[in-house]
Write a protein that holds these residues in place. Structure first.
Motif, PDB file in Angstrom:
ATOM      1  N   LYS A   1      59.680  38.095  39.714  1.00  0.00           N
ATOM      2  CA  LYS A   1      60.309  38.067  41.031  1.00  0.00           C
ATOM      3  C   LYS A   1      60.793  39.475  41.403  1.00  0.00           C
ATOM      4  N   PHE A   2      60.570  39.817  42.642  1.00  0.00           N
ATOM      5  CA  PHE A   2      61.065  41.077  43.190  1.00  0.00           C
ATOM      6  C   PHE A   2      62.095  40.769  44.275  1.00  0.00           C
ATOM      7  N   THR A   3      63.105  41.600  44.334  1.00  0.00           N
ATOM      8  CA  THR A   3      64.204  41.327  45.266  1.00  0.00           C
ATOM      9  C   THR A   3      63.791  41.435  46.729  1.00  0.00           C
ATOM     10  N   ASP A   4      62.736  42.192  47.021  1.00  0.00           N
ATOM     11  CA  ASP A   4      62.315  42.365  48.419  1.00  0.00           C
ATOM     12  C   ASP A   4      61.025  41.613  48.722  1.00  0.00           C
ATOM     13  N   VAL A   5      60.671  40.639  47.879  1.00  0.00           N
ATOM     14  CA  VAL A   5      59.508  39.788  48.135  1.00  0.00           C
ATOM     15  C   VAL A   5      60.024  38.370  48.324  1.00  0.00           C
ATOM     16  N   PRO A   6      60.324  37.985  49.573  1.00  0.00           N
ATOM     17  CA  PRO A   6      60.887  36.661  49.815  1.00  0.00           C
ATOM     18  C   PRO A   6      59.861  35.556  49.590  1.00  0.00           C
ATOM     19  N   GLN A   7      60.357  34.342  49.550  1.00  0.00           N
ATOM     20  CA  GLN A   7      59.507  33.192  49.276  1.00  0.00           C
ATOM     21  C   GLN A   7      58.457  32.991  50.356  1.00  0.00           C
ATOM     22  N   ASP A   8      58.767  33.355  51.602  1.00  0.00           N
ATOM     23  CA  ASP A   8      57.841  33.113  52.711  1.00  0.00           C
ATOM     24  C   ASP A   8      56.965  34.318  53.043  1.00  0.00           C
ATOM     25  N   LEU A   9      56.979  35.358  52.185  1.00  0.00           N
ATOM     26  CA  LEU A   9      56.107  36.510  52.440  1.00  0.00           C
ATOM     27  C   LEU A   9      54.655  36.091  52.231  1.00  0.00           C
ATOM     28  N   TRP A  10      53.787  36.421  53.135  1.00  0.00           N
ATOM     29  CA  TRP A  10      52.402  35.970  53.093  1.00  0.00           C
ATOM     30  C   TRP A  10      51.663  36.417  51.819  1.00  0.00           C
ATOM     31  N   ALA A  11      52.032  37.605  51.295  1.00  0.00           N
ATOM     32  CA  ALA A  11      51.335  38.154  50.129  1.00  0.00           C
ATOM     33  C   ALA A  11      52.054  37.855  48.810  1.00  0.00           C
ATOM     34  N   ARG A  12      53.142  37.060  48.858  1.00  0.00           N
ATOM     35  CA  ARG A  12      53.905  36.800  47.630  1.00  0.00           C
ATOM     36  C   ARG A  12      53.034  36.210  46.506  1.00  0.00           C
ATOM     37  N   PRO A  13      52.183  35.201  46.741  1.00  0.00           N
ATOM     38  CA  PRO A  13      51.364  34.664  45.636  1.00  0.00           C
ATOM     39  C   PRO A  13      50.479  35.722  44.979  1.00  0.00           C
ATOM     40  N   TYR A  14      49.909  36.620  45.793  1.00  0.00           N
ATOM     41  CA  TYR A  14      49.056  37.671  45.240  1.00  0.00           C
ATOM     42  C   TYR A  14      49.878  38.669  44.414  1.00  0.00           C
ATOM     43  N   ILE A  15      51.020  39.063  44.955  1.00  0.00           N
ATOM     44  CA  ILE A  15      51.858  40.056  44.268  1.00  0.00           C
ATOM     45  C   ILE A  15      52.343  39.513  42.922  1.00  0.00           C
ATOM     46  N   GLU A  16      52.863  38.295  42.919  1.00  0.00           N
ATOM     47  CA  GLU A  16      53.391  37.732  41.681  1.00  0.00           C
ATOM     48  C   GLU A  16      52.287  37.453  40.672  1.00  0.00           C
ATOM     49  N   ALA A  17      51.099  37.065  41.141  1.00  0.00           N
ATOM     50  CA  ALA A  17      49.988  36.810  40.221  1.00  0.00           C
ATOM     51  C   ALA A  17      49.556  38.094  39.523  1.00  0.00           C
ATOM     52  N   LEU A  18      49.471  39.195  40.256  1.00  0.00           N
ATOM     53  CA  LEU A  18      49.087  40.461  39.634  1.00  0.00           C
ATOM     54  C   LEU A  18      50.205  41.015  38.760  1.00  0.00           C
ATOM     55  N   ALA A  19      51.451  40.852  39.190  1.00  0.00           N
ATOM     56  CA  ALA A  19      52.571  41.359  38.391  1.00  0.00           C
ATOM     57  C   ALA A  19      52.690  40.623  37.072  1.00  0.00           C
ATOM     58  N   SER A  20      52.446  39.316  37.082  1.00  0.00           N
ATOM     59  CA  SER A  20      52.537  38.548  35.834  1.00  0.00           C
ATOM     60  C   SER A  20      51.462  38.954  34.836  1.00  0.00           C
ATOM     61  N   ARG A  21      50.374  39.551  35.318  1.00  0.00           N
ATOM     62  CA  ARG A  21      49.307  40.023  34.435  1.00  0.00           C
ATOM     63  C   ARG A  21      49.422  41.510  34.123  1.00  0.00           C
ATOM     64  N   GLY A  22      50.469  42.149  34.590  1.00  0.00           N
ATOM     65  CA  GLY A  22      50.687  43.561  34.304  1.00  0.00           C
ATOM     66  C   GLY A  22      49.799  44.505  35.078  1.00  0.00           C
ATOM     67  N   ILE A  23      49.193  44.028  36.168  1.00  0.00           N
ATOM     68  CA  ILE A  23      48.291  44.871  36.947  1.00  0.00           C
ATOM     69  C   ILE A  23      49.065  45.708  37.964  1.00  0.00           C
TER      70      ILE A  23
END
Length: 342
Positions: free
Chosen positions: A149-171
């Protein structure tokens, strides 16, 4: 000449006293002999003294003198059953009773003697435990990647699923203050590092020594890798411009080139999907057409507006790279209303 009187006929006979002395002497000698032989040979047998043939064993025709036959010792059967109440009476248990007690608590063990018991000996059976059934290893469940989770990536941000998916894989990663800055720009060097983590393409060419990328540059390995695998190409005069913000059309062209995407339909027909297709540079028209047909392009807020020459935001880059990983079979696709469908 002297006249000697004739001998008395009764003088040659032994008297009672002499006979008694002789008997006592023989008794004494016999007693001493018996005691001496008894001490030297516990197995003394008077019959052997009286019978010379019993004392001297006769050799067999083969010349071997047979050993005296011993009386066999009775064998105690391991299966002997004690009478009720006698189990704990004996002060020193026999080997058979010890074996029975040791074997009793083990239900799966069967007493297997090492060899057949010999006559005249007591054999203690060897307890061979039954082999334990080999336990099949329990597979360890693999924990799913935990979203970061990032403090400036809210739940309704359109790109949140992409950002969190790449972050969880260390990309992709955020900043030390816990932010991601989804609207910020990304440089060409940063994009090369992201490509190196997301894809494992085989080199197709040799790396170039760009004038503006010194050997001490932090992104030199990633830039070399992105060039050798066909994702990136520099500018004329051997310039790469690593610190220049990358445009959206450049990210699409890099992904389409590195993944080997080719147009499958008429280029002009695909590009009509975008209302601003006239802004797409000529060198980028074929790669953009191939990327669009492959479902790689994601546009926010309007899927039909590409904005090709605008600096790509970190959120847009995350969405495009994730779709490129879907195309290469590394991740599962996720639904989005901003995915371009020609």
């Amino acid at each position: 000449m002297t006249n000697v009187p004739p001998p008395d006929p009764d003088s040659s006979r032994l008297g009672f006293d002499e006979l008694l002395g002789i008997v006592i002497a023989f008794a004494t000698i016999g007693t001493i002999l018996a005691v001496t032989l008894g001490q030297r040979d516990k197995g003394f047998n008077l019959s052997r003294l009286l019978n010379p043939e019993a004392r001297a064993p006769t050799a067999s025709p083969s010349g071997v003198i047979p050993l005296p036959q011993q009386t066999p010792v009775p064998t105690v059967s391991p299966e002997a059953t004690l009478l009720p109440g006698q189990e704990d009476i004996a002060p020193s248990p026999s080997p058979t009773s010890i074996t029975r007690r040791l074997a009793a608590p083990v239900p799966t063990a069967q007493p297997v003697p090492a060899e057949a018991p010999q006559a005249g000996s007591t054999t203690i059976p060897i307890i061979v435990p039954a082999p334990l059934a080999e336990a099949s290893p329990t597979p360890t469940p693999v924990a799913a990647a935990t979203p970061i989770k990032f403090t400036d990536v809210p739940q309704d941000l359109w790109a949140r699923p992409y950002i969190e998916a790449l972050a969880s894989r260390g990309i992709v990663s955020g900043f030390p203050d816990g932010t991601f800055k989804p609207g910020g720009a990304i440089t060409r060097a940063e994009f090369a590092a992201l490509l190196q983590k997301a894809f494992e393409q085989q080199p197709t060419s040799t790396a170039l020594n760009y004038k503006d990328v010194p050997t001490s540059h932090w992104a030199l390995p990633a830039i070399d890798q992105s060039v050798k695998t066909g994702f990136f190409r520099g500018y004329p005069n051997n310039i790469f411009r690593p610190n220049q913000p990358i445009s959206k059309v450049q990210t699409i062209v890099a992904l389409a080139s590195g993944l080997g995407l080719k147009p499958t339909t008429v280029e002009q027909d695909v590009l009509k999907t975008y209302e601003d297709s006239n802004r797409i540079p000529n060198y980028a028209k074929a790669p953009v057409s191939a990327a669009t047909t492959s479902g790689l392009v994601v546009n926010y807020p309007n899927p039909n507006i590409l904005n090709p020459n605008r600096n790509a935001s970190r959120a847009e880059v995350a969405a495009l790279v994730y779709q490129g990983m879907v195309e290469s079979g590394k991740v599962e696709p996720m639904p989005s209303q901003y995915l371009v469908k020609p």
